[in-house]
Design an enzyme around this catalytic site. Structure first.
Site, PDB file in Angstrom:
ATOM      1  N   ASP A   1      37.176 -27.052  77.080  1.00  0.00           N
ATOM      2  CA  ASP A   1      36.294 -26.313  76.171  1.00  0.00           C
ATOM      3  C   ASP A   1      34.874 -26.863  76.311  1.00  0.00           C
ATOM      4  O   ASP A   1      34.633 -28.049  76.072  1.00  0.00           O
ATOM      5  CB  ASP A   1      36.831 -26.518  74.747  1.00  0.00           C
ATOM      6  CG  ASP A   1      36.102 -25.686  73.708  1.00  0.00           C
ATOM      7  OD1 ASP A   1      34.877 -25.508  73.828  1.00  0.00           O
ATOM      8  OD2 ASP A   1      36.769 -25.246  72.761  1.00  0.00           O
TER       9      ASP A   1
ATOM     10  N   HIS B   1      37.398 -22.274  75.490  1.00  0.00           N
ATOM     11  CA  HIS B   1      37.106 -21.894  74.107  1.00  0.00           C
ATOM     12  C   HIS B   1      37.413 -20.422  73.823  1.00  0.00           C
ATOM     13  O   HIS B   1      37.176 -19.939  72.724  1.00  0.00           O
ATOM     14  CB  HIS B   1      35.610 -22.169  73.842  1.00  0.00           C
ATOM     15  CG  HIS B   1      35.229 -22.275  72.389  1.00  0.00           C
ATOM     16  ND1 HIS B   1      35.697 -23.281  71.568  1.00  0.00           N
ATOM     17  CD2 HIS B   1      34.428 -21.514  71.593  1.00  0.00           C
ATOM     18  CE1 HIS B   1      35.196 -23.133  70.347  1.00  0.00           C
ATOM     19  NE2 HIS B   1      34.435 -22.058  70.336  1.00  0.00           N
TER      20      HIS B   1
ATOM     21  N   SER C   1      37.024 -22.020  65.974  1.00  0.00           N
ATOM     22  CA  SER C   1      35.660 -22.523  66.104  1.00  0.00           C
ATOM     23  C   SER C   1      34.993 -22.575  64.730  1.00  0.00           C
ATOM     24  O   SER C   1      35.463 -23.302  63.856  1.00  0.00           O
ATOM     25  CB  SER C   1      34.901 -21.634  67.104  1.00  0.00           C
ATOM     26  OG  SER C   1      33.722 -22.278  67.539  1.00  0.00           O
TER      27      SER C   1
END
Lengths: 276, 276
Positions: free
Chosen positions: B222, B255, B146
């Site tokens: 995600d 995620h 991320s």
């Protein structure tokens, strides 16, 4: 059952549920890992019991078990470690009593007797629920860590022919004879120590009717080894009663999930061999 | 350096240290996993950059990376994600700005310019410290998740021939063009958007002088995919500039670290091949 979350991992699914429990008279949360094989056939189940202060999530987040479980085709069920939602005297005051410290026994002292029945929950209610709702077969094994290692050992010893195999990481082996055990047994069972023995693996060995091996990993750098865990008590009882045990003292390892992660794959292989 | 903890896992050692950092003008904490091979020879290093709100411990506890790293003989260094110990205006008010959101850039706006220099810390200061104190060789690679995936990409793109390989899980690929990026770039770099581009992987691709492949895993379930991560921007820039990219869209993955754990072994193999 209420689905709280569903997360894909290693081609399988980790799901968390909340449900109303009759054993503990309140809502309980558990996690279940379903391997990819469970999409098309019934798979065996390993029950994992966590230690003091834990929830169902410590194992799912930190053990690193799902790669191997996905390869084998093994479901893993992780219950919470105590009832939640009550507010009894002293229930939330310390890490080693009350919430987070259910100890996998049935309490007899009020008010804990009203809901602290984690033994019934883990041995009977939860497996029935799992069988009803998921693509699992009737083969199950049990394992756990610390307080949960104690839980796995007593569940297996008290229920011959229920579990195909049992293992433990750094279990509390003789709770009638350590501070953690004495505190919770006094609080949940009362002062009469004779009532404690039915919840102590080292005491239960002498009554065991099934020669199911106890597979135990224990780090020798574990801060709780000599005062709380005392694997030598369990070994002595096994030798005396001709009960099979494989205690592996692991050099340099402590009490953490980094220790569990290091050997969990070997435990999963061990259980899967018994569950086949 | 002050040793905070030392934990054996998979035959290697996970160590946490605190040290005074010149880049960020305060104490920083990092974790390093040293595989068993590091007892007798120098090993290569993978730098792992975590995401928003994380510390050095998210990866060490949840990624399940150390079994493979121990097999390969790969050290893994996990820095914290921002300076700590300061109390600037708005520094601790939101999850996506200030503490826990260092974004691996050098801030130019006061007061953040005083210490938010995570880029210098990760690219220069920390590797020098690691080389000085541990049995590592001069080969290094970089990866992250991320915000940390963004960090890994810009560190590799801005420093040709410094990293043997780069990979990312669900990276923020085009921060000049998403809410997370705009918020922190405005706060750390100011309103002049031309100063932002040097910290944006999609913008940096057009200036890349080394054709180092970008290896990216992205879950298609995600929640941040379309609004914040935008891998299609990066892919478009790579195609336009003839830059190699391997973007693997992973069906059903979200995620979380359960996604990272599912594919981390493949990333470690990828990096180790480049580091050999």
């Amino acid at each position: 059952m209420e689905l709280l979350s569903s997360t894909k991992t290693f081609g399988g699914w980790l799901k968390r549920y909340r449900h109303a429990s009759t054993s503990v008279k309140g809502d309980m949360v558990f996690s279940i890992f379903l391997p990819p094989q469970a999409e098309t056939k019934k798979v065996p189940v390993l029950y994992w019991l966590s230690g003091l202060t834990c929830t169902d999530e410590n194992f799912t987040q930190k053990a690193g078990a799902f790669k191997k479980a996905a390869q084998l085709g093994l479901a893993i069920v992780c219950p919470d470690t105590s009832p939640r939602g009550t507010d009894y005297p002293n229930e939330h005051d310390s890490y080693d009593f009350g919430s987070g410290a259910g100890f996998y026994i049935n309490a007899t002292v009020e008010p804990y007797a009203q809901s602290y029945n984690m033994y019934d929950y883990v041995v009977d209610e939860l497996p029935a629920l799992i069988s009803e709702h998921f693509r699992v077969n009737d083969k199950k094994s049990i394992s756990g860590h610390s307080m949960g290692g104690h839980g796995a050992l007593i569940c297996a010893l008290k229920n011959p022919n229920t579990y195909q195999s049992v293992s433990a990481f750094a279990p509390i082996t003789n709770p009638t004879n350590c501070a953690w055990g004495k505190k919770v047994f006094t609080g949940y069972l009362g002062e009469d120590e004779s009532s404690w023995q039915q919840w102590d693996a080292t005491c239960l060995i002498q009554h065991a009717t099934q020669r199911l091996e106890l597979f135990v990993d224990q780090g020798d750098a574990d801060d709780f080894l000599s005062k709380q865990l005392k694997p030598e008590s369990l070994v002595k009882a096994c030798f005396k009663n001709d009960h099979p045990i494989n205690l592996r003292m692991q050099s340099g390892y402590d009490h953490s999930y980094y220790f569990i992660a290091s050997f969990i794959d070997e435990h999963l292989d061990y259980h899967f061999d018994a569950l086949k």
